[in-house]
Design a protein around this motif. Structure first.
Motif, short mmCIF file in Angstrom:
data_model
loop_
_atom_site.label_atom_id
_atom_site.label_comp_id
_atom_site.label_asym_id
_atom_site.label_seq_id
_atom_site.Cartn_x
_atom_site.Cartn_y
_atom_site.Cartn_z
N SER A 114 39.91 49.98 41.21
CA SER A 114 40.45 50.16 42.57
C SER A 114 39.42 50.83 43.48
O SER A 114 39.78 51.55 44.41
N SER A 115 38.15 50.59 43.25
CA SER A 115 37.06 51.33 43.87
C SER A 115 36.90 51.04 45.37
O SER A 115 37.22 49.96 45.86
N GLU A 116 36.36 52.05 46.07
CA GLU A 116 35.94 51.88 47.46
C GLU A 116 34.59 51.18 47.53
O GLU A 116 34.28 50.47 48.49
N SER A 117 33.73 51.44 46.54
CA SER A 117 32.41 50.83 46.48
C SER A 117 32.01 50.69 45.02
O SER A 117 32.48 51.42 44.15
N GLU A 118 31.11 49.74 44.74
CA GLU A 118 30.65 49.49 43.37
C GLU A 118 29.28 48.86 43.40
O GLU A 118 28.81 48.38 44.44
N GLY A 119 28.63 48.84 42.24
CA GLY A 119 27.44 48.03 42.03
C GLY A 119 27.90 46.78 41.29
O GLY A 119 28.50 45.88 41.85
N LEU A 120 27.63 46.76 39.99
CA LEU A 120 28.19 45.73 39.12
C LEU A 120 28.84 46.48 37.96
O LEU A 120 28.16 46.83 36.99
N PRO A 121 30.13 46.78 38.05
CA PRO A 121 30.76 47.69 37.09
C PRO A 121 30.87 47.12 35.68
O PRO A 121 31.35 46.01 35.47
N MET A 122 30.43 47.93 34.71
CA MET A 122 30.52 47.54 33.31
C MET A 122 31.97 47.35 32.88
O MET A 122 32.26 46.55 31.99
N GLN A 145 29.49 43.69 43.42
CA GLN A 145 29.33 42.37 42.82
C GLN A 145 30.61 41.89 42.15
O GLN A 145 30.60 40.89 41.43
N CYS A 146 31.72 42.57 42.39
CA CYS A 146 32.96 42.24 41.68
C CYS A 146 33.44 40.81 41.93
O CYS A 146 33.90 40.13 41.01
N ALA A 147 33.34 40.36 43.18
CA ALA A 147 33.79 38.99 43.49
C ALA A 147 32.98 37.96 42.73
O ALA A 147 33.53 36.96 42.23
N GLU A 148 31.66 38.19 42.63
CA GLU A 148 30.82 37.24 41.89
C GLU A 148 31.16 37.24 40.41
O GLU A 148 31.16 36.19 39.76
N VAL A 149 31.44 38.40 39.87
CA VAL A 149 31.78 38.50 38.45
C VAL A 149 33.10 37.80 38.16
O VAL A 149 33.21 36.99 37.23
N ILE A 150 34.12 38.07 38.96
CA ILE A 150 35.46 37.56 38.67
C ILE A 150 35.64 36.12 39.10
O ILE A 150 36.26 35.32 38.39
N GLY A 151 35.10 35.75 40.26
CA GLY A 151 35.29 34.39 40.77
C GLY A 151 36.77 34.08 40.94
O GLY A 151 37.53 34.87 41.51
N SER A 152 37.20 32.95 40.40
CA SER A 152 38.61 32.55 40.48
C SER A 152 39.38 32.90 39.21
O SER A 152 40.52 32.47 39.04
#
Length: 367
Positions: free
Chosen positions: A276-284, A303-310
């Motif tokens: 539920s972060s306000e900001s992130e890098g690429l969370p492990m 980078q969460c959107a790129e990691v999760i995608g659809s």
């Protein structure tokens, strides 16, 4: 400068000798990646090392036995004894390259300036809001960096714009082949629907946003529990979170576990993974949720959107109602939850493994 100080040359991947430099071995993202890199490289190069400069922690136990280890017990920024000890270690072990994670770059730079044949790659894990980030001393220092690794695209662009290193690359965080050992502990909450959040207690992680969403969920789904894992410094932020839990009468539904050695054993027991972060890098944590095969919900940061995608759900940061709605949709739709969990697990296995990332990083080290 004597001749021996210059006798460091990378000829091939096989005889490369790389040192990970990190300030702490407590359970943060940068710390975990330093251990992951050290252990992954140990199987692929001549020698892999890790140096912890300031504070040891649970992650020390996760290091492969093939990794050479040094603890400096550094007391302050200009600790001469720590510098001498590290410089000696680098020379004696004929280390070719120092991969300095986060704030450890300053000590690595001092070593490089005294041993100019040693390569220095700075690994930037910055996970806060970039709009207010100032380069400061990094600007003049970066001209001595042989390369910069960024954990997301935004950090890559920031370094290219603000720093002087010619070689800047974004490399995905990745999961190790083998996961943490340690005592297997049970999540509390009986047969409830278990939501897990693996995030150190820092303002950027915005636990309050998650707690507010959880309150909304409890109204419709009372047999739901929330499980918070992560380093807790017992500071004003953690006090604020604990007070909120108490004042909202959530003590029987929200469980705080603190820093844990075997995080994966907890995740394996959960029904849903959340950030539920306000900001992130690429969370492990996202990668670990995927490895475990649980569905994921995250705020759309870093980078969460790129990691999760659809293969999961993304919501705007600081929007507890949207977060609650995403949780509700997964709880109430078993088929979608299972389908997304499987899809996300496949994404992580194919894209965020050491077999994919490490060869690319080794090529970067050579140039």
């Amino acid at each position: 400068m004597n001749k021996n100080d210059r006798e460091y040359n990378i000829q091939s991947n096989d005889n490369m000798r790389v040192l990970q430099l990190i300030d702490s071995l407590r359970s943060g993202g940068a710390e975990r990646m330093s251990v992951t890199y050290a252990s992954a490289l140990a199987k692929r190069i001549d020698a892999s090392f890790l140096c912890c400069t300031r504070k040891e922690g649970l992650l020390k136990k996760q290091l492969s036995s093939d990794v050479g280890y040094l603890f400096l017990n550094k007391k302050n920024t200009l600790d001469l004894q720590a510098f001498i000890k590290l410089r000696r270690f680098v020379k004696e072990n004929k280390i070719d390259l120092i991969q300095a994670h986060s704030s450890s770059w300053f000590l690595a730079l001092l070593v490089k300036l005294s041993l100019p044949g040693v390569k220095l790659v700075w690994h930037d894990h910055y996970g806060r809001e970039l709009s207010s980030r100032k380069p400061g001393l990094l600007k003049p220092a970066s001209k001595y960096f042989d390369g910069i690794i960024a954990v997301n695209n935004d950090l890559e662009e920031w370094s290219k714009k603000n720093l002087s290193s010619k070689e800047v690359r974004f490399f995905k965080n990745f999961l190790p082949e083998n996961f943490g050992s340690g005592e297997n502990m049970k999540l509390k909450g009986g047969d409830s629907i278990k939501i897990i959040c693996v995030a150190n207690f820092r303002p950027q992680k915005d636990h309050l946003n998650l707690l507010k969403a959880f309150e909304l969920i409890k109204k419709d789904h009372p047999k739901t529990t929330l499980h918070l894992l992560g380093k807790n410094e017992q500071d004003s932020y953690s006090v604020k979170i604990k007070k909120y839990i108490h004042h909202q009468d959530l003590n029987q539904d929200v469980f705080i576990y603190g820093e844990q050695e075997n995080v994966s054993s907890y995740i394996d027991q959960a029904d849903l993974g959340i950030l539920s972060s306000e900001s992130e890098g690429l969370p492990m944590a996202l990668l670990e949720y995927g490895r475990a095969g649980i569905p994921v919900i995250s705020t759309d940061v870093g980078q969460c959107a790129e990691v999760i995608g659809s293969a999961g759900k993304l919501v705007a940061p600081q929007d507890s109602e949207a977060l609650a709605q995403a949780i509700r949709e997964y709880i109430e739709n078993d088929q979608v939850r299972k389908s997304d969990a499987l899809s996300f697990q496949q994404v992580i296995k194919k894209t965020y493994s050491e077999e994919i990332i490490i060869p690319e990083v080794l090529d970067f080290f050579k140039h």
